[in-house]
Design an enzyme around this catalytic site. Structure first.
Site, PDB file in Angstrom:
ATOM      1  N   ASN A  80      28.783  52.662 -17.039  1.00  0.00           N
ATOM      2  CA  ASN A  80      28.886  51.209 -17.159  1.00  0.00           C
ATOM      3  C   ASN A  80      30.303  50.781 -16.801  1.00  0.00           C
ATOM      4  OD1 ASN A  80      28.065  48.534 -17.969  1.00  0.00           O
ATOM      5  ND2 ASN A  80      29.236  48.819 -19.857  1.00  0.00           N
ATOM      6  N   HIS A 127      32.921  47.723 -17.907  1.00  0.00           N
ATOM      7  CA  HIS A 127      33.105  46.650 -18.894  1.00  0.00           C
ATOM      8  C   HIS A 127      34.426  45.940 -18.594  1.00  0.00           C
ATOM      9  CE1 HIS A 127      32.696  44.505 -22.666  1.00  0.00           C
ATOM     10  NE2 HIS A 127      33.978  44.745 -22.871  1.00  0.00           N
ATOM     11  N   SER A 142      37.104  48.779 -17.592  1.00  0.00           N
ATOM     12  CA  SER A 142      36.920  50.185 -17.963  1.00  0.00           C
ATOM     13  C   SER A 142      35.592  50.691 -17.425  1.00  0.00           C
ATOM     14  CB  SER A 142      36.883  50.340 -19.495  1.00  0.00           C
ATOM     15  OG  SER A 142      38.043  49.808 -20.101  1.00  0.00           O
TER      16      SER A 142
HETATM   17  C1  GAR Z   1      31.314  42.586 -14.131  1.00  0.00           C
HETATM   18  O1  GAR Z   1      32.540  41.938 -14.142  1.00  0.00           O
HETATM   19  C2  GAR Z   1      31.190  43.531 -15.284  1.00  0.00           C
HETATM   20  O2  GAR Z   1      32.421  43.977 -15.750  1.00  0.00           O
HETATM   21  C3  GAR Z   1      30.521  42.675 -16.320  1.00  0.00           C
HETATM   22  O3  GAR Z   1      29.630  41.865 -15.605  1.00  0.00           O
HETATM   23  C4  GAR Z   1      30.173  41.608 -14.335  1.00  0.00           C
HETATM   24  C5  GAR Z   1      29.068  41.770 -13.332  1.00  0.00           C
HETATM   25  O4  GAR Z   1      29.471  41.322 -12.076  1.00  0.00           O
HETATM   26  N1  GAR Z   1      29.829  43.504 -17.259  1.00  0.00           N
HETATM   27  C6  GAR Z   1      29.778  43.262 -18.552  1.00  0.00           C
HETATM   28  O5  GAR Z   1      30.283  42.282 -19.063  1.00  0.00           O
HETATM   29  C7  GAR Z   1      29.027  44.295 -19.361  1.00  0.00           C
HETATM   30  N2  GAR Z   1      29.333  44.176 -20.742  1.00  0.00           N
HETATM   31  P1  GAR Z   1      28.639  41.696 -10.786  1.00  0.00           P
HETATM   32  O6  GAR Z   1      27.195  41.344 -11.078  1.00  0.00           O
HETATM   33  O7  GAR Z   1      29.210  40.814  -9.701  1.00  0.00           O
HETATM   34  O8  GAR Z   1      28.844  43.156 -10.537  1.00  0.00           O
END
Ligand code: GAR
Length: 223
Positions: free
Chosen positions: A113, A115, A142
């Protein structure tokens, strides 16, 4: 005669834009990641990442949570579809649901994952606002192995960025995401190359246990 190892089979789960999925997909297409994305699944039919994935030539499908009576049934269908493509790695790329212990156990040691915080700081949602509210000078992202402990699994690699005086959550989030697109493909490649694993003792990279997460600094200019 020797032959190259088969590329790692990867399944990706997302809920939104899919920019991390795209960064990993482009790394695979460019030959920088020894992996092939077999399947992209979203928990909502309107996830922009589904069209983005199809545009990149990937198989993509929605499994809307609303179509299932409970989380167990939803996750059983996710697992059925994931297992049908027999992945060696499952990548959560902005998948905005808490996964239950059975799902996590099914992919133990092969579930990653990203985060948007410097874990263990700021687990959960709203990390960018939390950092600004706390007046913290730095923020980041992370990449970690997923365990049943929400946002608490062993961290492999972090990107650290400065918080700037005129930041708002959108600007800060954009800076963090540009780093995610660098560190997440890198960790997937380490895994695909057999350099990275996670076992009961923790994260092992190149045969050595990681005593602490690796941290890469990105300054305001590069991000
Ligand atoms: C990312 O920034 C990721 O870090 C976050 O969602 C976004 C997805 O962006 N994830 C979380 O918050 C998980 N807890 P994306 O769809 O453009 O990859």
């Amino acid at each position: 005669m020797s032959s190259a190892a088969a590329p790692l089979r990867v399944a990706i789960l997302l809920s939104g834009r899919g920019s991390n999925m795209a960064a990993i997909a482009r790394g695979c297409a460019a030959g920088e990641i020894a992996a092939r994305i077999e399947l992209v699944l979203a928990d909502r039919a309107d996830a922009a990442g589904l069209d983005l994935a199809r545009g990149l030539g990937l198989a993509a499908a929605a499994v809307p949570r609303a179509g299932f009576a409970d989380r167990e049934a939803f996750e059983a269908e996710l697992r059925r579809r994931i297992d049908a493509c027999d992945p060696g790695l499952v990548v959560l790329a902005g998948f905005m649901r808490v996964l239950g212990p059975r799902f996590v156990a099914a992919y133990a040691g092969r579930l990653l994952n990203v985060h948007p915080s410097l874990l263990p700081r700021h687990k959960g949602l709203g990390t960018h606002q939390k950092v600004l509210d706390a007046g913290e000078p730095e923020h980041g992202a992370s990449v970690h192995f997923v365990t049943a402990d929400l946002d608490g699994g062993p961290v492999v690699l972090q990107a650290r960025v400065p918080v700037l005086p005129d930041d708002d959550p959108a600007r800060l989030s954009a800076r963090v995401q540009r780093c995610e697109h660098i560190i997440y493909p890198r960790v997937v490649q380490w895994f695909a190359a057999g350099r990275l694993r996670c076992d009961a003792a923790g994260v092992v990279l190149d045969g050595r246990p990681l005593a602490a997460p690796l941290v890469e600094d990105f300054d305001a200019v590069t991000t």
